[in-house]
Design an enzyme around this catalytic site. Sequence first.
Site, PDB file in Angstrom:
ATOM      1  N   GLU A 204      15.701   4.963   7.938  1.00 41.92           N
ATOM      2  CA  GLU A 204      14.556   5.607   7.302  1.00 41.92           C
ATOM      3  C   GLU A 204      14.554   7.112   7.562  1.00 41.92           C
ATOM      4  O   GLU A 204      15.461   7.650   8.183  1.00 41.92           O
ATOM      5  CB  GLU A 204      13.240   4.963   7.762  1.00 41.92           C
ATOM      6  CG  GLU A 204      12.626   3.998   6.737  1.00 41.92           C
ATOM      7  CD  GLU A 204      12.252   4.685   5.424  1.00 41.92           C
ATOM      8  OE1 GLU A 204      12.101   5.922   5.406  1.00 41.92           O
ATOM      9  OE2 GLU A 204      12.123   3.981   4.407  1.00 41.92           O
TER      10      GLU A 204
ATOM     11  N   ASP B   6      -5.837 -23.223  26.797  1.00 43.31           N
ATOM     12  CA  ASP B   6      -7.003 -22.454  27.238  1.00 43.31           C
ATOM     13  C   ASP B   6      -7.253 -21.290  26.296  1.00 43.31           C
ATOM     14  O   ASP B   6      -6.551 -20.282  26.339  1.00 43.31           O
ATOM     15  CB  ASP B   6      -6.774 -21.960  28.664  1.00 43.31           C
ATOM     16  CG  ASP B   6      -7.923 -21.090  29.187  1.00 43.31           C
ATOM     17  OD1 ASP B   6      -8.968 -21.008  28.506  1.00 43.31           O
ATOM     18  OD2 ASP B   6      -7.767 -20.496  30.271  1.00 43.31           O
TER      19      ASP B   6
ATOM     20  N   ARG C 168       0.418   1.586  -0.336  1.00 43.48           N
ATOM     21  CA  ARG C 168       1.248   2.301   0.623  1.00 43.48           C
ATOM     22  C   ARG C 168       0.527   2.708   1.913  1.00 43.48           C
ATOM     23  O   ARG C 168       1.145   3.221   2.834  1.00 43.48           O
ATOM     24  CB  ARG C 168       1.843   3.547  -0.056  1.00 43.48           C
ATOM     25  CG  ARG C 168       2.712   3.206  -1.248  1.00 43.48           C
ATOM     26  CD  ARG C 168       3.103   4.425  -2.071  1.00 43.48           C
ATOM     27  NE  ARG C 168       3.954   5.363  -1.355  1.00 43.48           N
ATOM     28  CZ  ARG C 168       5.275   5.251  -1.256  1.00 43.48           C
ATOM     29  NH1 ARG C 168       5.890   4.216  -1.814  1.00 43.48           N
ATOM     30  NH2 ARG C 168       5.967   6.154  -0.615  1.00 43.48           N
TER      31      ARG C 168
ATOM     32  N   GLU D 135       7.006  -3.869   3.401  1.00 50.89           N
ATOM     33  CA  GLU D 135       8.149  -3.081   3.875  1.00 50.89           C
ATOM     34  C   GLU D 135       7.772  -2.502   5.237  1.00 50.89           C
ATOM     35  O   GLU D 135       7.216  -1.409   5.329  1.00 50.89           O
ATOM     36  CB  GLU D 135       8.470  -1.951   2.897  1.00 50.89           C
ATOM     37  CG  GLU D 135       8.831  -2.427   1.495  1.00 50.89           C
ATOM     38  CD  GLU D 135       9.023  -1.271   0.519  1.00 50.89           C
ATOM     39  OE1 GLU D 135       9.002  -0.098   0.969  1.00 50.89           O
ATOM     40  OE2 GLU D 135       9.178  -1.521  -0.678  1.00 50.89           O
TER      41      GLU D 135
ATOM     42  N   ARG E 293       5.015   8.756  -5.665  1.00 54.26           N
ATOM     43  CA  ARG E 293       4.934   8.195  -4.314  1.00 54.26           C
ATOM     44  C   ARG E 293       3.908   8.910  -3.440  1.00 54.26           C
ATOM     45  O   ARG E 293       3.734   8.561  -2.274  1.00 54.26           O
ATOM     46  CB  ARG E 293       6.319   8.229  -3.648  1.00 54.26           C
ATOM     47  CG  ARG E 293       7.304   7.268  -4.322  1.00 54.26           C
ATOM     48  CD  ARG E 293       8.720   7.414  -3.782  1.00 54.26           C
ATOM     49  NE  ARG E 293       9.643   6.550  -4.531  1.00 54.26           N
ATOM     50  CZ  ARG E 293      10.028   5.333  -4.146  1.00 54.26           C
ATOM     51  NH1 ARG E 293       9.562   4.847  -3.015  1.00 54.26           N
ATOM     52  NH2 ARG E 293      10.855   4.629  -4.871  1.00 54.26           N
TER      53      ARG E 293
ATOM     54  N   HIS F 277       4.442  -0.429   3.342  1.00 57.09           N
ATOM     55  CA  HIS F 277       4.093  -0.512   1.929  1.00 57.09           C
ATOM     56  C   HIS F 277       4.052  -1.982   1.532  1.00 57.09           C
ATOM     57  O   HIS F 277       4.997  -2.734   1.792  1.00 57.09           O
ATOM     58  CB  HIS F 277       5.124   0.241   1.083  1.00 57.09           C
ATOM     59  CG  HIS F 277       5.294   1.680   1.482  1.00 57.09           C
ATOM     60  ND1 HIS F 277       6.400   2.429   1.134  1.00 57.09           N
ATOM     61  CD2 HIS F 277       4.488   2.510   2.195  1.00 57.09           C
ATOM     62  CE1 HIS F 277       6.266   3.659   1.615  1.00 57.09           C
ATOM     63  NE2 HIS F 277       5.119   3.727   2.265  1.00 57.09           N
TER      64      HIS F 277
ATOM     65  N   GLU G  53       2.039  -1.576  -5.459  1.00 63.72           N
ATOM     66  CA  GLU G  53       2.517  -1.279  -4.106  1.00 63.72           C
ATOM     67  C   GLU G  53       1.452  -0.446  -3.404  1.00 63.72           C
ATOM     68  O   GLU G  53       1.225   0.714  -3.764  1.00 63.72           O
ATOM     69  CB  GLU G  53       3.838  -0.508  -4.162  1.00 63.72           C
ATOM     70  CG  GLU G  53       4.367  -0.094  -2.799  1.00 63.72           C
ATOM     71  CD  GLU G  53       5.516   0.909  -2.895  1.00 63.72           C
ATOM     72  OE1 GLU G  53       6.034   1.309  -1.857  1.00 63.72           O
ATOM     73  OE2 GLU G  53       5.859   1.300  -4.030  1.00 63.72           O
TER      74      GLU G  53
ATOM     75  N   GLU H 242       8.379  -0.711   8.432  1.00 60.38           N
ATOM     76  CA  GLU H 242       9.296   0.219   9.093  1.00 60.38           C
ATOM     77  C   GLU H 242       9.124   0.136  10.604  1.00 60.38           C
ATOM     78  O   GLU H 242       8.082  -0.285  11.099  1.00 60.38           O
ATOM     79  CB  GLU H 242       9.033   1.643   8.589  1.00 60.38           C
ATOM     80  CG  GLU H 242       9.285   1.803   7.098  1.00 60.38           C
ATOM     81  CD  GLU H 242       8.754   3.098   6.523  1.00 60.38           C
ATOM     82  OE1 GLU H 242       9.165   3.461   5.411  1.00 60.38           O
ATOM     83  OE2 GLU H 242       7.895   3.741   7.179  1.00 60.38           O
TER      84      GLU H 242
ATOM     85  N   GLU I 147      14.396   0.448   8.287  1.00 56.77           N
ATOM     86  CA  GLU I 147      13.653  -0.465   7.415  1.00 56.77           C
ATOM     87  C   GLU I 147      14.569  -1.601   6.986  1.00 56.77           C
ATOM     88  O   GLU I 147      15.757  -1.383   6.680  1.00 56.77           O
ATOM     89  CB  GLU I 147      13.129   0.275   6.182  1.00 56.77           C
ATOM     90  CG  GLU I 147      12.378  -0.619   5.190  1.00 56.77           C
ATOM     91  CD  GLU I 147      11.772   0.181   4.036  1.00 56.77           C
ATOM     92  OE1 GLU I 147      11.212   1.253   4.304  1.00 56.77           O
ATOM     93  OE2 GLU I 147      11.882  -0.264   2.882  1.00 56.77           O
TER      94      GLU I 147
END
Length: 470
Positions: free
Chosen positions: A212, A51, A360, A130, A339, A269, A358, A132, A220
């Site tokens: 973390e 359904d 983030r 990644e 970063r 990330h 990457e 977390e 993580e």
Amino acid sequence: MTPKQVVEFAKENGALMVDYKFMDFVGIWQHFTTPMSEFGEDTFEEGLGFDGSSIRGWQPIHASDMIILPDPATAKMDPFTAVPTLSLICNIFDPITKEDYSRDPRNIARKAEAYLKATGIGDTAFFGPEAEFFVFDDVRYDMSANQSFFAVDSTEGIWNSGREEFPNLGYKPRHKEGYFPVSPTDSLNDLRNEMVMEMQKVGIRVEAQHHEVATGGQCEIDMRFDSLVAMADKLQWFKYIIKNVAYRNGKTVTFMPKPLFGDNGSGMHSHQSIWKEGQNLFAGDKYGGLSQMALWYIGGIIKHARALCAFTNPTTNSYKRLVPGFEAPVNMAYSSRNRSASIRIPMMSTNPKAKRIEYRTPDPSCNGYLAFAAMLMAGLDGIENKIDPGQPLDKDIYGLSPEELSNIPSAPGSLEEALNCLKEDHEFLLKGDVFTPDVIEKWIEYKMDAEVNPVRMRPVPMEFALYYDI
């Protein structure tokens, strides 16, 4: 595996039940189970009915019949069921048209992979998220017309440093100091190891696990990258395993981006690259060891970042993490090593095969099938239109002046703002019929009606602290 091999695999492992898992529109794994007597090779051809009107964001009640079609390549033994159970991930198709259902997130991800190949740009998009998460010992919440509250607790939360624990042995990570001391301050190492062992049982390659930054159980576990659909499948197994291992140990896990005030939230990330015939097309001699193609891909991500947030950061809670001025990837810029930029070029290896970007900004509340597909489509739009990402930003973004910051695009400040950005900017998602207009419309409608408006209309405790005596 072929259908015949799946049947043999089930018999070899003593399976007595078959569990069919599929992703709902919003991002929660759903399932139902049949005895092995109802399963055979023909199941992969005929599928099974269910359904669709009972699944969020899918069919109306007058057209509710849907079919699941299991993917034989996803066959695994479920590590948590008491009765030996074969697990299969399924695609959804319409029983009338016999076509893949447009609102099935896994179908959208499959179409994104097909579109990449159709462009001739590459044949494989690799993703490495990644994700977390927080491990808590207790969670309570409730709401009604006259009251609302939430309370989460962790034995390692710094707020419990003065609690009577008969005895309180201390070793609780201070705010923003959970990255990453050894035990006994890190009280969750054995639990994470147990999670890793279960992941390996279902074929997930894990690269590392650690505590973390935040107090109160933020963790993580890093998976090895894989192709788009395969990685989205693994992300679902990842969440399923983490939650169930925590549950059987008397703990609870949340992938909410911001369950605690005053400490780091949980991000996801997302490492990504495009390959063709075994060659990494993101490796080159441009900035950070990237190729021109990779820089154009970054240009596409930056151009469409505000619309992407509707899929990569799809909850009202997501924007409690994405707050300007704090350690959050809200500024859409790219940099090697830095970063504080929303897009980073990892520099840990000189191997061309390891070259990637990457992104983030995303968080783990997202539907991986939709988020990965949307990011790929934005990046491909950048490549196809040769979108210049501008100059890299190698300064600390949080140290820039307001004038310097004004030239850097930023993430939306709320889910409503992100949905409005998606409404204005989604043509890049429609290429190759990957996302369809009805998917975009329904996503915006559902998020506004079921999440944005209910949250917007309710008073919160902080408002009483600010305004009760006004």
